[in-house]
Write a protein that holds these residues in place. Structure first.
Motif, PDB file in Angstrom:
ATOM      1  N   GLN A 260      32.691 -60.140  -5.057  1.00 16.83           N
ATOM      2  CA  GLN A 260      32.178 -58.882  -4.535  1.00 16.83           C
ATOM      3  C   GLN A 260      30.983 -59.123  -3.612  1.00 16.83           C
ATOM      4  O   GLN A 260      30.836 -58.454  -2.572  1.00 16.83           O
ATOM      5  CB  GLN A 260      31.773 -57.964  -5.691  1.00 16.83           C
ATOM      6  CG  GLN A 260      31.371 -56.562  -5.266  1.00 16.83           C
ATOM      7  CD  GLN A 260      32.504 -55.792  -4.610  1.00 16.83           C
ATOM      8  OE1 GLN A 260      33.686 -56.064  -4.868  1.00 16.83           O
ATOM      9  NE2 GLN A 260      32.176 -54.846  -3.738  1.00 16.83           N
ATOM     10  N   LEU A 261      30.133 -60.076  -3.970  1.00 12.22           N
ATOM     11  CA  LEU A 261      29.009 -60.439  -3.108  1.00 12.22           C
ATOM     12  C   LEU A 261      29.509 -60.945  -1.763  1.00 12.22           C
ATOM     13  O   LEU A 261      28.962 -60.575  -0.709  1.00 12.22           O
ATOM     14  CB  LEU A 261      28.160 -61.514  -3.795  1.00 12.22           C
ATOM     15  CG  LEU A 261      26.970 -62.054  -2.994  1.00 12.22           C
ATOM     16  CD1 LEU A 261      25.950 -60.956  -2.740  1.00 12.22           C
ATOM     17  CD2 LEU A 261      26.329 -63.230  -3.732  1.00 12.22           C
ATOM     18  N   TYR A 262      30.548 -61.756  -1.787  1.00 13.21           N
ATOM     19  CA  TYR A 262      31.145 -62.257  -0.547  1.00 13.21           C
ATOM     20  C   TYR A 262      31.679 -61.111   0.305  1.00 13.21           C
ATOM     21  O   TYR A 262      31.481 -61.077   1.525  1.00 13.21           O
ATOM     22  CB  TYR A 262      32.269 -63.240  -0.885  1.00 13.21           C
ATOM     23  CG  TYR A 262      33.268 -63.430   0.223  1.00 13.21           C
ATOM     24  CD1 TYR A 262      32.938 -64.138   1.372  1.00 13.21           C
ATOM     25  CD2 TYR A 262      34.545 -62.884   0.118  1.00 13.21           C
ATOM     26  CE1 TYR A 262      33.867 -64.299   2.404  1.00 13.21           C
ATOM     27  CE2 TYR A 262      35.476 -63.039   1.120  1.00 13.21           C
ATOM     28  CZ  TYR A 262      35.130 -63.748   2.272  1.00 13.21           C
ATOM     29  OH  TYR A 262      36.038 -63.893   3.274  1.00 13.21           O
ATOM     30  N   ARG A 263      32.326 -60.143  -0.327  1.00 11.85           N
ATOM     31  CA  ARG A 263      32.880 -59.014   0.428  1.00 11.85           C
ATOM     32  C   ARG A 263      31.777 -58.151   1.037  1.00 11.85           C
ATOM     33  O   ARG A 263      31.893 -57.683   2.169  1.00 11.85           O
ATOM     34  CB  ARG A 263      33.754 -58.155  -0.484  1.00 11.85           C
ATOM     35  CG  ARG A 263      35.032 -58.843  -0.934  1.00 11.85           C
ATOM     36  CD  ARG A 263      35.980 -57.857  -1.578  1.00 11.85           C
ATOM     37  NE  ARG A 263      36.377 -56.816  -0.642  1.00 11.85           N
ATOM     38  CZ  ARG A 263      37.135 -55.769  -0.962  1.00 11.85           C
ATOM     39  NH1 ARG A 263      37.543 -55.622  -2.219  1.00 11.85           N
ATOM     40  NH2 ARG A 263      37.454 -54.862  -0.070  1.00 11.85           N
ATOM     41  N   GLU A 269      29.539 -68.602   3.512  1.00 11.86           N
ATOM     42  CA  GLU A 269      28.450 -69.566   3.650  1.00 11.86           C
ATOM     43  C   GLU A 269      27.233 -69.159   2.821  1.00 11.86           C
ATOM     44  O   GLU A 269      26.579 -69.994   2.195  1.00 11.86           O
ATOM     45  CB  GLU A 269      28.056 -69.699   5.123  1.00 11.86           C
ATOM     46  CG  GLU A 269      26.981 -70.755   5.370  1.00 11.86           C
ATOM     47  CD  GLU A 269      26.649 -70.893   6.849  1.00 11.86           C
ATOM     48  OE1 GLU A 269      25.896 -71.820   7.187  1.00 11.86           O
ATOM     49  OE2 GLU A 269      27.150 -70.057   7.642  1.00 11.86           O
ATOM     50  N   VAL A 270      26.931 -67.871   2.807  1.00 12.82           N
ATOM     51  CA  VAL A 270      25.787 -67.395   2.024  1.00 12.82           C
ATOM     52  C   VAL A 270      26.035 -67.621   0.541  1.00 12.82           C
ATOM     53  O   VAL A 270      25.159 -68.109  -0.185  1.00 12.82           O
ATOM     54  CB  VAL A 270      25.519 -65.902   2.313  1.00 12.82           C
ATOM     55  CG1 VAL A 270      24.462 -65.361   1.357  1.00 12.82           C
ATOM     56  CG2 VAL A 270      25.084 -65.707   3.754  1.00 12.82           C
ATOM     57  N   VAL A 271      27.215 -67.264   0.063  1.00 14.33           N
ATOM     58  CA  VAL A 271      27.552 -67.467  -1.343  1.00 14.33           C
ATOM     59  C   VAL A 271      27.495 -68.956  -1.687  1.00 14.33           C
ATOM     60  O   VAL A 271      27.027 -69.352  -2.761  1.00 14.33           O
ATOM     61  CB  VAL A 271      28.945 -66.895  -1.658  1.00 14.33           C
ATOM     62  CG1 VAL A 271      29.341 -67.183  -3.107  1.00 14.33           C
ATOM     63  CG2 VAL A 271      28.978 -65.399  -1.389  1.00 14.33           C
ATOM     64  N   PHE A 272      27.947 -69.787  -0.770  1.00 17.19           N
ATOM     65  CA  PHE A 272      27.951 -71.231  -0.985  1.00 17.19           C
ATOM     66  C   PHE A 272      26.540 -71.758  -1.208  1.00 17.19           C
ATOM     67  O   PHE A 272      26.268 -72.467  -2.186  1.00 17.19           O
ATOM     68  CB  PHE A 272      28.596 -71.936   0.205  1.00 17.19           C
ATOM     69  CG  PHE A 272      28.580 -73.441   0.119  1.00 17.19           C
ATOM     70  CD1 PHE A 272      29.514 -74.104  -0.665  1.00 17.19           C
ATOM     71  CD2 PHE A 272      27.632 -74.179   0.812  1.00 17.19           C
ATOM     72  CE1 PHE A 272      29.494 -75.495  -0.751  1.00 17.19           C
ATOM     73  CE2 PHE A 272      27.608 -75.567   0.728  1.00 17.19           C
ATOM     74  CZ  PHE A 272      28.546 -76.227  -0.048  1.00 17.19           C
TER      75      PHE A 272
END
Length: 437
Positions: A260-263, A269-272
């Motif tokens: 959900q954060l990725y969406r 890249e941020v989630v990574f």
């Protein structure tokens, strides 16, 4: 010279009255006497201090997140690729250390060391471990058995080494010529260490590697059924299935939150950088901590005939990791012997308990080692398999100089050699179709 090679600091002198005799730590000591030497308050978790350290670590994590956000929005970092990668990697490393501290607090919860209330222990531990994709109740179950049977060659679940014949089969040599086998080239040693530290925790959770087949509850199941995520698999009793399902649900909720954060952000890249990199660092530290505490040339394993709880619990090593080990990782590396003897003692009381009992352990206290890459090299190079050694038994004090050999007084000692092929399944299991439920 030997102390430099093994990474040990000089140990204190051992008084003759502290020598081991007849399989006990010494003629005076028992578990109860060790327990009595520790102040009573060490066994009573303080909700105030437990909450304080939890809040402190969460504050550190929030500060790092805020620092990352601020840094990435400065003009200098936006306009410099080098600065960008320095910032995100420094954040990942530092956040990984902080999250390892949170992981250790969850580990305390699993040992009932966060509070005197079982439900609160499990609630805090479940949330913390689930947020780090560690199945709380599943690992709590297997880790508890590791503590009960620590360093038992047949019943321990973690880092149980093969004996001569099994190791010989692994490397494709005859058992009679193992003393002539050399060691890994430095680059091979580095790559094996890198592989273990990068994916060792995840693969252990999925396949239960480093565990002998005799240690699982349901024996004879295929390799597919040795996962910490399998409620009906080989690792758990049927009565535990709902707790394991809850562990799975917790990890699934974290993955759903990350998706959900990725969406919302629209950037993997941020989630990574925000989550995956520090999470990988956590896994690295957990594997390194566990491996180095139980793997050293001077630390024995025991057979069914010679194992006792006291012998097994003391067959581990304290390791100094400076402020990272004491402040951020809550003494998990510096007071590991005490933790194995009395696992319910909260981390903030473990230094007090160690000070009380270490002078009583005699030769069964193995000294303090370092926590470095060189120590990983020692463990990989010199600790490939185990076998009996009467001379080491005598030096250690398990048997007197002229005592007749007895299985009751026999330890198994590490021997060096080349690394076998990387493990990808639990020993003794096969990837076969079956009708297990």
């Amino acid at each position: 010279m030997e102390s430099q090679r093994t990474g040990f600091q000089t140990q204190r002198e051992v008084h003759p009255t502290e020598l081991v005799e007849g399989g006990r730590l010494n003629t005076e000591i028992s578990v109860q006497e060790l327990r009595d030497a520790i102040p009573d308050y060490c066994f009573q978790p303080s909700l105030f201090w437990s909450t304080f350290y939890l809040a402190r670590d969460l504050t550190y994590s929030i500060i790092l997140l805020g620092g990352l956000y601020y840094s990435l929005h400065t003009e200098f970092v936006r306009n410099s690729t080098i600065a960008y990668y320095i910032v995100v990697n420094v954040y990942g490393c530092c956040q990984g250390i902080v999250w390892t501290g949170l992981w250790v607090i969850a580990h305390d919860c699993g040992h009932s060391g966060f509070s005197t209330t079982g439900l609160l222990n499990d609630m805090v531990g479940f949330v913390l471990h689930s947020s780090l994709l560690a199945p709380y109740f599943a690992w709590k179950s297997t880790h508890r058995r590791h503590h009960i049977y620590a360093n038992h060659i047949e019943k321990d679940l973690n880092y149980v080494p093969p004996q001569r014949s099994e190791y010989a089969a692994k490397i494709g040599h005859a058992a009679e010529v193992l003393d002539e086998v050399g060691q890994d080239a430095p680059i091979v040693l580095f790559l094996r260490i890198l592989l273990q530290q990068a994916i060792g925790w995840n693969w252990y959770i999925l396949s239960n590697i480093t565990c002998p087949p005799s240690a699982v509850i349901k024996q004879g199941m295929s390799a597919w059924r040795h996962s910490h995520f399998d409620p009906w698999g080989a690792l758990f009793r049927d009565s535990e299935k709902y707790a394991i399902l809850l562990s799975n649900l917790g990890c699934f909720a974290t993955m759903a939150a990350l998706y959900q954060l990725y969406r919302v952000i629209g950037s993997f890249e941020v989630v990574f950088w925000v989550y995956i990199v520090p999470w990988t660092w956590v896994n690295h530290w957990i594997v390194m901590i566990t491996y180095l505490h139980h793997t050293h040339p001077s630390v024995p394993k025991y057979t069914s005939e010679s194992w006792t709880f006291l012998r097994g619990a003391t067959a581990t090593i304290d390791r100094d990791f400076g402020i990272i080990g004491t402040h951020f990782m809550h003494h998990i590396s510096s007071d590991h012997v005490t933790h194995h003897l009395f696992s319910r003692i909260p981390h903030y009381y473990s230094p007090v308990a160690s000070k009380a009992i270490i002078p009583l352990l005699g030769k069964h206290y193995h000294g303090r080692a370092k926590f470095r890459y060189e120590d990983l090299q020692i463990a990989f190079r010199d600790c490939q398999w185990v076998e009996g050694d009467e001379e080491k038994d005598r030096r250690f004090g398990l048997r007197k100089e002229n005592q007749t050999a007895s299985s009751r007084d026999e330890a198994l000692w590490y021997r060096g050699g080349v690394s076998p092929s990387p493990e990808y399944k639990m020993r003794g299991s096969e990837f076969v179709k079956n009708k297990e439920v």
